[in-house]
Design an enzyme around this catalytic site. Sequence first.
Site, short mmCIF file in Angstrom:
data_model
loop_
_atom_site.label_atom_id
_atom_site.label_comp_id
_atom_site.label_asym_id
_atom_site.label_seq_id
_atom_site.Cartn_x
_atom_site.Cartn_y
_atom_site.Cartn_z
N LEU A 1 0.91 -1.32 -0.10
CA LEU A 1 0.38 0.34 0.16
C LEU A 1 1.13 1.03 0.39
O LEU A 1 1.79 1.04 0.61
CB LEU A 1 -0.17 0.24 1.29
CG LEU A 1 -1.68 1.17 1.38
CD1 LEU A 1 -2.88 0.65 2.47
CD2 LEU A 1 -0.87 2.32 2.21
N ASP B 1 -0.27 5.68 -1.11
CA ASP B 1 -0.66 7.20 -0.84
C ASP B 1 -2.42 6.52 -0.51
O ASP B 1 -3.09 5.44 -1.29
CB ASP B 1 -0.56 7.79 -1.54
CG ASP B 1 0.77 8.28 -2.26
OD1 ASP B 1 1.50 7.39 -1.92
OD2 ASP B 1 0.34 9.12 -4.20
N GLN C 1 -3.20 3.15 -3.06
CA GLN C 1 -2.42 2.93 -3.89
C GLN C 1 -1.89 1.48 -3.35
O GLN C 1 -1.69 1.32 -2.35
CB GLN C 1 -0.86 4.25 -4.00
CG GLN C 1 -1.52 5.23 -4.74
CD GLN C 1 -1.37 4.54 -6.52
OE1 GLN C 1 -0.28 4.53 -6.49
NE2 GLN C 1 -2.45 4.85 -6.85
N TYR D 1 -2.04 5.69 -10.87
CA TYR D 1 -1.33 6.43 -10.18
C TYR D 1 -2.44 7.32 -9.34
O TYR D 1 -3.25 7.11 -9.47
CB TYR D 1 -0.22 7.57 -10.26
CG TYR D 1 1.45 6.86 -10.55
CD1 TYR D 1 1.70 5.66 -10.00
CD2 TYR D 1 2.76 8.02 -10.99
CE1 TYR D 1 2.27 4.56 -10.72
CE2 TYR D 1 4.30 7.63 -10.71
CZ TYR D 1 3.90 5.59 -10.52
OH TYR D 1 5.14 4.69 -10.55
N SER D 2 -2.05 8.05 -8.17
CA SER D 2 -2.51 9.04 -7.23
C SER D 2 -2.94 10.14 -7.54
O SER D 2 -3.17 10.12 -8.69
CB SER D 2 -2.11 8.98 -6.28
OG SER D 2 -0.93 7.95 -5.19
C1 FRU Z 1 3.53 9.60 -3.55
C2 FRU Z 1 3.55 9.05 -4.84
C3 FRU Z 1 3.35 9.38 -5.97
C4 FRU Z 1 2.41 8.82 -6.79
C5 FRU Z 1 2.43 7.80 -6.33
C6 FRU Z 1 2.53 6.69 -7.03
O1 FRU Z 1 4.19 8.91 -3.13
O2 FRU Z 1 4.74 8.65 -5.62
O3 FRU Z 1 3.96 10.79 -6.40
O4 FRU Z 1 1.41 8.88 -7.16
O5 FRU Z 1 3.19 7.69 -5.00
O6 FRU Z 1 2.64 5.12 -6.24
#
Ligand code: FRU
Length: 485
Positions: A41, A43, A59, A102-103
């Site tokens: 896990l 973000d 994530q 991604y986030s």
């Molecule tokens: C922060 C990050 C974000 C990205 C995500 C990828 O932890 O690097 O910038 O979208 O994690 O998992």
Amino acid sequence: MSLLTKAYWEGLKNKQRKLKEKIQKDHWRLHYHQMPATGWLNDPNGACQFKGTYHLYHQYVPENPEGGIPHWAHKTSKDMVHFTEEEIFLSPEHSYEKDGVYSGSAFVKDDEIHYFYTGNVKNSGGYDYIFNGREQNTVHAVSKDGFSLELQEVVIKHEDYPKEYTDHIRDPKIFAKNGLYYMVLGARRKDHYGELLLYRSKDLYTWEFHGILLEKKEDMGYMWECPDFFDLNGKSVVLFSPQGLNKKLHQFQNVYQTGFYIGETDWDKIEFQPEASFKELDYGFDFYAPQTFEDESGRRILWGWMGLGDTNAEYVNPTVNHGWQHALTLPRELTIEQGCLKQRPLPEYQMIRKEENRIEANISGEYRNVELTCEVSELLIYFDEVEDGFEIHLRQDTVIRYDKGILSITHGVSGAGRSFRTVKIDKLEQLHIFSDTSSLEIFINDGDYVMSSRVYPDKGKNQVRFRGHAQLRVNKWEIAKTVID
Ligand code: FRU
């Protein structure tokens, strides 16, 4: 057509089944914090309340506790305390996100949830992945229930970002003002400074570049991830996770940071002016990439990743051997009081308090045991008096020490490499400690500061001892397990 085949999903289910067997036997598995169902896990994403239900996404790499290509996991709750694990919400199914969903965040409008996230593409070849080789597309997805999608499309293509930036532009967060919608994105400039970009839309479907929300600053690092921007108690707050800050004596002690500026916004121009210096949100070992949302009762709630990437193996998480890694912090309510940002645990968590112990003690001298243990529990300690050098020893070998306006936390072997962190607090009045099987969150002076860390004590090593001189009142509660086996 999805890039992910039936065989992929079947393979994934098998891997998850094997990981689950290990996780169920792990005594470090958390009892009242959100952790991955299996695997990795990072973000928190897409947090919102929709028609009464809280939706939390994060994530998620379901098949590998050491990370990989992220999906979005999905958890729902009616009360912010008990969560149900739902089916995976987003997966890297399209070419514009083939190396990771991604986030991103959620924006509730009328009867729909609009999600905005970064579709990550990492092409193979001899690239540096800073100036070339990577695409970060901004994707819009719409749902009428938080579970299934009506629409999913790229709204800002990688090649359409302004030319001053490297390939690193990501993590969209939306807000509405005066009938328009705005999107904040974190970015790394070509001259290696972090910056926050602002896009604007009339309808959430088409977006145009509006300008810079927060400009690069000399000592503020090379990349700003996971931005957030909101009004709170008459002020504005810009929150983000900068990378590349220099360590200072009692600040910026981790490899990457998270913090905020409080300021004023000129809403006609959407110009934010900080009024105070950048402050860290959390001074522990494990905190990064938080996200806030406003719930239906108007509270500003924050969840953080109780973890950190790229710790360079300085410290580790032994749960990797048990099929999972990382967790989220407890959700915290944010307020601004007398110009300061306060973070307090949500009062909902009082519903899982069990037996209570109360102690009033005049601590004087060496190692006073007070018939308290602390494992899956909550400790609320008020200091009527405290002298310099006062220590609380808890769990296996964690020491919280107050000395001359500095609060420090030290872990021994149970820290798995985590050693020493400090925060400057001036005086010590109250500590509110949330201890779970493998985590500690310490709220200091009614939410003025927080320190969050993962710890890995041996089973049963859970005594609380005091050392030094202080007049204390302690309330301690055992906490009920909220996860279902
Ligand atoms: C922060 C990050 C974000 C990205 C995500 C990828 O932890 O690097 O910038 O979208 O994690 O998992």
